[in-house]
Design a protein around this motif. Structure first.
Motif, PDB file in Angstrom:
ATOM      1  N   PRO A 214      13.426 -38.410  14.268  1.00  0.00           N
ATOM      2  CA  PRO A 214      13.354 -37.279  15.191  1.00  0.00           C
ATOM      3  C   PRO A 214      13.155 -35.964  14.447  1.00  0.00           C
ATOM      4  CG  PRO A 214      15.221 -38.713  15.736  1.00  0.00           C
ATOM      5  CD  PRO A 214      14.678 -39.186  14.415  1.00  0.00           C
ATOM      6  N   GLY A 215      12.260 -35.131  14.958  1.00  0.00           N
ATOM      7  CA  GLY A 215      12.012 -33.825  14.357  1.00  0.00           C
ATOM      8  C   GLY A 215      11.111 -33.843  13.152  1.00  0.00           C
ATOM      9  N   TYR A 216      10.611 -35.025  12.791  1.00  0.00           N
ATOM     10  CA  TYR A 216       9.756 -35.135  11.609  1.00  0.00           C
ATOM     11  C   TYR A 216       8.557 -34.179  11.698  1.00  0.00           C
ATOM     12  CZ  TYR A 216       5.989 -37.037   8.704  1.00  0.00           C
ATOM     13  OH  TYR A 216       4.944 -37.180   7.819  1.00  0.00           O
ATOM     14  N   GLY A 217       8.376 -33.390  10.643  1.00  0.00           N
ATOM     15  CA  GLY A 217       7.207 -32.522  10.527  1.00  0.00           C
ATOM     16  C   GLY A 217       7.164 -31.350  11.477  1.00  0.00           C
ATOM     17  N   GLU A 218       8.261 -31.089  12.187  1.00  0.00           N
ATOM     18  CA  GLU A 218       8.239 -30.019  13.185  1.00  0.00           C
ATOM     19  C   GLU A 218       8.730 -28.703  12.594  1.00  0.00           C
ATOM     20  OE1 GLU A 218      10.477 -31.248  16.590  1.00  0.00           O
ATOM     21  OE2 GLU A 218       9.216 -33.016  16.973  1.00  0.00           O
ATOM     22  N   ALA A 219       7.981 -27.641  12.814  1.00  0.00           N
ATOM     23  CA  ALA A 219       8.377 -26.316  12.361  1.00  0.00           C
ATOM     24  C   ALA A 219       7.492 -25.284  13.037  1.00  0.00           C
ATOM     25  CB  ALA A 219       8.259 -26.185  10.844  1.00  0.00           C
ATOM     26  N   ASN A 220       7.991 -24.060  13.106  1.00  0.00           N
ATOM     27  CA  ASN A 220       7.228 -22.934  13.620  1.00  0.00           C
ATOM     28  C   ASN A 220       6.499 -22.275  12.456  1.00  0.00           C
ATOM     29  OD1 ASN A 220       6.850 -19.981  14.269  1.00  0.00           O
ATOM     30  ND2 ASN A 220       7.516 -20.724  16.269  1.00  0.00           N
ATOM     31  N   ALA A 221       5.192 -22.059  12.630  1.00  0.00           N
ATOM     32  CA  ALA A 221       4.407 -21.485  11.533  1.00  0.00           C
ATOM     33  C   ALA A 221       4.959 -20.141  11.076  1.00  0.00           C
ATOM     34  CB  ALA A 221       2.949 -21.351  11.957  1.00  0.00           C
ATOM     35  N   ALA A 222       5.438 -19.340  12.017  1.00  0.00           N
ATOM     36  CA  ALA A 222       5.964 -18.020  11.644  1.00  0.00           C
ATOM     37  C   ALA A 222       7.174 -18.147  10.734  1.00  0.00           C
ATOM     38  CB  ALA A 222       6.320 -17.233  12.904  1.00  0.00           C
TER      39      ALA A 222
ATOM     40  N   ASP B  63      -2.275 -27.173   9.819  1.00  0.00           N
ATOM     41  CA  ASP B  63      -2.240 -25.949  10.625  1.00  0.00           C
ATOM     42  C   ASP B  63      -1.290 -24.924  10.017  1.00  0.00           C
ATOM     43  OD1 ASP B  63      -0.069 -27.665  11.246  1.00  0.00           O
ATOM     44  OD2 ASP B  63       0.175 -26.766  13.224  1.00  0.00           O
ATOM     45  N   ILE B  64      -0.172 -25.384   9.478  1.00  0.00           N
ATOM     46  CA  ILE B  64       0.775 -24.468   8.826  1.00  0.00           C
ATOM     47  C   ILE B  64       0.220 -23.981   7.494  1.00  0.00           C
ATOM     48  CG2 ILE B  64       3.018 -24.415   7.652  1.00  0.00           C
ATOM     49  CD1 ILE B  64       4.172 -25.907  10.051  1.00  0.00           C
ATOM     50  N   ASP B  65      -0.402 -24.867   6.724  1.00  0.00           N
ATOM     51  CA  ASP B  65      -1.050 -24.419   5.488  1.00  0.00           C
ATOM     52  C   ASP B  65      -2.070 -23.326   5.794  1.00  0.00           C
ATOM     53  OD1 ASP B  65       0.261 -26.119   3.659  1.00  0.00           O
ATOM     54  OD2 ASP B  65      -1.123 -27.755   4.077  1.00  0.00           O
ATOM     55  N   LEU B  66      -2.831 -23.500   6.850  1.00  0.00           N
ATOM     56  CA  LEU B  66      -3.832 -22.504   7.228  1.00  0.00           C
ATOM     57  C   LEU B  66      -3.173 -21.180   7.599  1.00  0.00           C
ATOM     58  CD1 LEU B  66      -6.719 -21.654   7.914  1.00  0.00           C
ATOM     59  CD2 LEU B  66      -6.412 -22.720  10.166  1.00  0.00           C
ATOM     60  N   ALA B  67      -2.079 -21.245   8.373  1.00  0.00           N
ATOM     61  CA  ALA B  67      -1.388 -20.015   8.779  1.00  0.00           C
ATOM     62  C   ALA B  67      -0.840 -19.268   7.568  1.00  0.00           C
ATOM     63  CB  ALA B  67      -0.272 -20.352   9.756  1.00  0.00           C
ATOM     64  N   VAL B  68      -0.239 -20.000   6.628  1.00  0.00           N
ATOM     65  CA  VAL B  68       0.295 -19.374   5.418  1.00  0.00           C
ATOM     66  C   VAL B  68      -0.837 -18.807   4.573  1.00  0.00           C
ATOM     67  CG1 VAL B  68       1.539 -19.818   3.264  1.00  0.00           C
ATOM     68  CG2 VAL B  68       2.374 -20.801   5.404  1.00  0.00           C
ATOM     69  N   SER B  69      -1.916 -19.541   4.492  1.00  0.00           N
ATOM     70  CA  SER B  69      -3.070 -19.101   3.715  1.00  0.00           C
ATOM     71  C   SER B  69      -3.646 -17.807   4.275  1.00  0.00           C
ATOM     72  CB  SER B  69      -4.126 -20.206   3.714  1.00  0.00           C
ATOM     73  OG  SER B  69      -5.259 -19.840   2.984  1.00  0.00           O
ATOM     74  N   ARG B  70      -3.810 -17.754   5.581  1.00  0.00           N
ATOM     75  CA  ARG B  70      -4.354 -16.541   6.202  1.00  0.00           C
ATOM     76  C   ARG B  70      -3.400 -15.361   6.043  1.00  0.00           C
ATOM     77  NH1 ARG B  70      -6.717 -19.266  11.806  1.00  0.00           N
ATOM     78  NH2 ARG B  70      -8.823 -19.718  11.010  1.00  0.00           N
ATOM     79  N   ALA B  71      -2.099 -15.630   6.121  1.00  0.00           N
ATOM     80  CA  ALA B  71      -1.119 -14.550   6.016  1.00  0.00           C
ATOM     81  C   ALA B  71      -1.068 -13.956   4.613  1.00  0.00           C
ATOM     82  CB  ALA B  71       0.258 -15.066   6.415  1.00  0.00           C
ATOM     83  N   THR B  72      -1.411 -14.752   3.613  1.00  0.00           N
ATOM     84  CA  THR B  72      -1.289 -14.307   2.221  1.00  0.00           C
ATOM     85  C   THR B  72      -2.623 -14.090   1.519  1.00  0.00           C
ATOM     86  OG1 THR B  72      -1.204 -16.604   1.445  1.00  0.00           O
ATOM     87  CG2 THR B  72       0.911 -15.533   1.960  1.00  0.00           C
ATOM     88  N   GLY B  73      -3.698 -14.606   2.099  1.00  0.00           N
ATOM     89  CA  GLY B  73      -4.993 -14.548   1.426  1.00  0.00           C
ATOM     90  C   GLY B  73      -5.122 -15.534   0.284  1.00  0.00           C
ATOM     91  N   MET B  74      -4.231 -16.531   0.218  1.00  0.00           N
ATOM     92  CA  MET B  74      -4.276 -17.531  -0.851  1.00  0.00           C
ATOM     93  C   MET B  74      -5.028 -18.774  -0.383  1.00  0.00           C
ATOM     94  SD  MET B  74      -3.513 -18.669  -3.899  1.00  0.00           S
ATOM     95  CE  MET B  74      -2.236 -17.580  -4.548  1.00  0.00           C
TER      96      MET B  74
ATOM     97  N   GLY C 232     -12.978 -31.924   9.160  1.00  0.00           N
ATOM     98  CA  GLY C 232     -11.763 -31.144   9.329  1.00  0.00           C
ATOM     99  C   GLY C 232     -10.576 -32.000   9.731  1.00  0.00           C
ATOM    100  N   ILE C 233      -9.403 -31.398   9.635  1.00  0.00           N
ATOM    101  CA  ILE C 233      -8.133 -32.095   9.857  1.00  0.00           C
ATOM    102  C   ILE C 233      -7.550 -31.700  11.207  1.00  0.00           C
ATOM    103  CG2 ILE C 233      -5.767 -32.394   9.026  1.00  0.00           C
ATOM    104  CD1 ILE C 233      -6.824 -31.599   6.212  1.00  0.00           C
ATOM    105  N   GLU C 234      -7.424 -32.667  12.087  1.00  0.00           N
ATOM    106  CA  GLU C 234      -6.638 -32.540  13.319  1.00  0.00           C
ATOM    107  C   GLU C 234      -6.944 -31.270  14.108  1.00  0.00           C
ATOM    108  OE1 GLU C 234      -2.787 -32.853  11.554  1.00  0.00           O
ATOM    109  OE2 GLU C 234      -2.921 -35.042  11.350  1.00  0.00           O
ATOM    110  N   GLY C 235      -8.218 -30.943  14.224  1.00  0.00           N
ATOM    111  CA  GLY C 235      -8.625 -29.819  15.044  1.00  0.00           C
ATOM    112  C   GLY C 235      -8.365 -28.446  14.450  1.00  0.00           C
ATOM    113  N   THR C 236      -7.965 -28.376  13.186  1.00  0.00           N
ATOM    114  CA  THR C 236      -7.658 -27.085  12.563  1.00  0.00           C
ATOM    115  C   THR C 236      -8.898 -26.352  12.075  1.00  0.00           C
ATOM    116  OG1 THR C 236      -7.384 -28.093  10.376  1.00  0.00           O
ATOM    117  CG2 THR C 236      -5.411 -27.922  11.771  1.00  0.00           C
ATOM    118  N   GLY C 237      -9.993 -27.085  11.882  1.00  0.00           N
ATOM    119  CA  GLY C 237     -11.166 -26.499  11.243  1.00  0.00           C
ATOM    120  C   GLY C 237     -11.070 -26.494   9.729  1.00  0.00           C
ATOM    121  N   VAL C 238      -9.932 -26.961   9.187  1.00  0.00           N
ATOM    122  CA  VAL C 238      -9.726 -27.032   7.737  1.00  0.00           C
ATOM    123  C   VAL C 238     -10.169 -28.397   7.239  1.00  0.00           C
ATOM    124  CG1 VAL C 238      -8.022 -27.033   5.873  1.00  0.00           C
ATOM    125  CG2 VAL C 238      -7.800 -25.416   7.776  1.00  0.00           C
TER     126      VAL C 238
END
Length: 304
Positions: free
Chosen positions: A35-43, A77-88, A125-131
Motif C-alpha cells: 500500500p502506498g507504493y510509489g505515491e508522492a506529491n511532486a511539490a 513525472d516527478i523526475d520531470l517536475a524536479v528537473s523543470r523546477a531546477t533546470g537540471m 516516452g514514459i507513461e504519458g509524461t513526454g519524457v
C-alpha cells in the motif's frame, strides 16, 4: 550524432560538463504490491530535493542520471517536475529491478512484450509524461540470474540493439556480470552497451579488469558512502591499471523516500566534487584523466 536523452530534451557533448552517472531523486524500496507504493506529491519532492540539485549545479554538475527503475518506485513525472523546477537535465531509465521487486505484469509478460515496452519508452516516452527513457536499468540476484531476470535481460539486450541504449545492472558479483554479458552476446548486444553497477562490491579486482577487457563499463558508485581512503585507493588502482577509459564514478545517494515521513532525510550528491576530485588532483592524476572520468565517460556510456 550521439546525444544524452534527458527530461529536458537531447544534449550533445559540447553542451554538457560534469555528469553524475548514478544518483536517485525518488526511490521506494517497498515491493510494488505494498500500500502506498510509489505515491508522492511532486511539490513535496521538489521541496526536499531541489536544494540538493541546486547544490550540485553550483559545483558545475550539468546532468544527473536517475537510477530508480521499475519495481523500486520510478516516477518519471516527478523526475520531470524536479528537473523543470531546477533546470537540471535528468536521464530516466526504462527496465525493471530484480526479484522480488518485479510487478505482476512483468511476471506475465514474455520477452517480446518486454522488449516492445522498453523500446516504446526509449523512443516515444514514459507513461504519458513526454519524457523518453535515456537508458535501461535492471538487476540480478547476488547468487545468480533467475529465469525471470534472464527474461528481462534478454528483452533489454534486444531493446539496446534496436535503440543504442546502454544497459546498467545492479549486480554485486562479477561472476554474475560475466553471465549477463554472455546472455547479452547471444542477443547481439555488445559489451560496451553494458554498465556493471556497484562494481566496488566485487573484491576480486581481476574481475574488474576482465569486464573492462570484454568491453563493458564498470562503475564505482560509493563516493560519500564508503570511507574516503577506500574510495580513493580503488579509483587510483583502476587508473593505474588502465581501466579509467571505461570507469564511471558516482555517489548512489539522494533521495525522496515515500515510505518515510516527509520523504526522509536526503544525502547530498556533493562529495565527489568537494572531496574526490581534489584528492585525485593531489594524488597526481592528470586533469585530462579527471575530465575523462567526470565528463567524457558518463556521456559516452549513456549517450545514444
Amino acid at each position: 550524432m550521439k546525444s544524452l536523452v534527458t527530461t529536458l530534451g537531447r544534449f550533445e557533448r559540447e553542451q554538457l560538463g560534469l555528469i553524475l552517472p548514478h544518483e536517485h531523486v525518488f526511490v521506494d524500496m517497498r515491493t510494488p504490491d505494498q500500500p502506498g507504493y510509489g505515491e508522492a506529491n511532486a511539490a513535496d519532492v521538489i521541496a526536499l530535493m531541489a536544494p540538493q540539485i541546486e547544490a550540485i549545479k553550483a559545483q558545475g554538475i550539468t546532468a544527473l542520471v536517475e537510477c530508480t527503475t521499475g519495481g523500486v518506485g520510478r516516477r518519471a513525472d516527478i523526475d520531470l517536475a524536479v528537473s523543470r523546477a531546477t533546470g537540471m537535465p535528468i536521464v530516466v531509465p526504462t527496465g525493471n529491478y530484480r526479484e522480488p521487486w518485479i510487478p505482476q505484469w512483468v511476471h506475465e509478460a514474455d520477452e517480446t512484450a518486454l522488449e516492445t515496452w522498453m523500446v516504446g519508452e526509449l523512443t516515444e516516452g514514459i507513461e504519458g509524461t513526454g519524457v523518453a527513457a535515456g537508458w535501461i536499468k535492471l538487476s540480478a540476484g547476488d547468487d545468480g540470474i533467475t529465469p525471470l531476470e534472464e527474461r528481462i535481460l534478454r528483452a533489454a539486450g534486444r531493446a539496446a540493439v534496436r535503440t543504442g541504449a546502454v544497459i546498467g545492472s545492479h549486480t554485486i558479483r562479477g561472476k554474475v556480470v560475466m553471465d549477463q554479458l554472455d546472455i547479452l552476446a547471444e542477443e547481439g548486444c555488445p559489451a560496451d552497451r553494458f554498465i556493471s553497477i556497484h562494481m566496488q562490491e566485487e573484491k576480486d579486482f581481476g574481475l574488474h579488469r576482465a569486464l573492462v577487457e570484454r568491453g563493458a563499463w564498470i562503475e564505482y558508485d560509493h563516493v560519500g558512502r564508503a570511507p574516503d581512503a577506500d574510495v580513493l585507493a580503488l579509483v587510483l588502482r583502476a587508473i593505474e591499471q588502465g581501466l579509467d577509459r571505461q570507469l564511471l564514478i558516482s555517489h548512489d545517494l539522494g533521495w525522496y523516500d515515500p515510505a518515510q515521513p516527509g520523504g526522509g532525510v536526503p544525502r547530498p550528491y556533493t562529495h565527489l566534487v568537494d572531496w574526490l576530485l581534489p584528492a585525485l588532483d593531489k594524488a597526481g592524476v592528470p586533469a585530462a584523466t579527471i575530465g575523462r572520468l567526470t565528463r567524457d565517460n558518463p556521456f559516452d556510456a549513456f549517450a545514444r
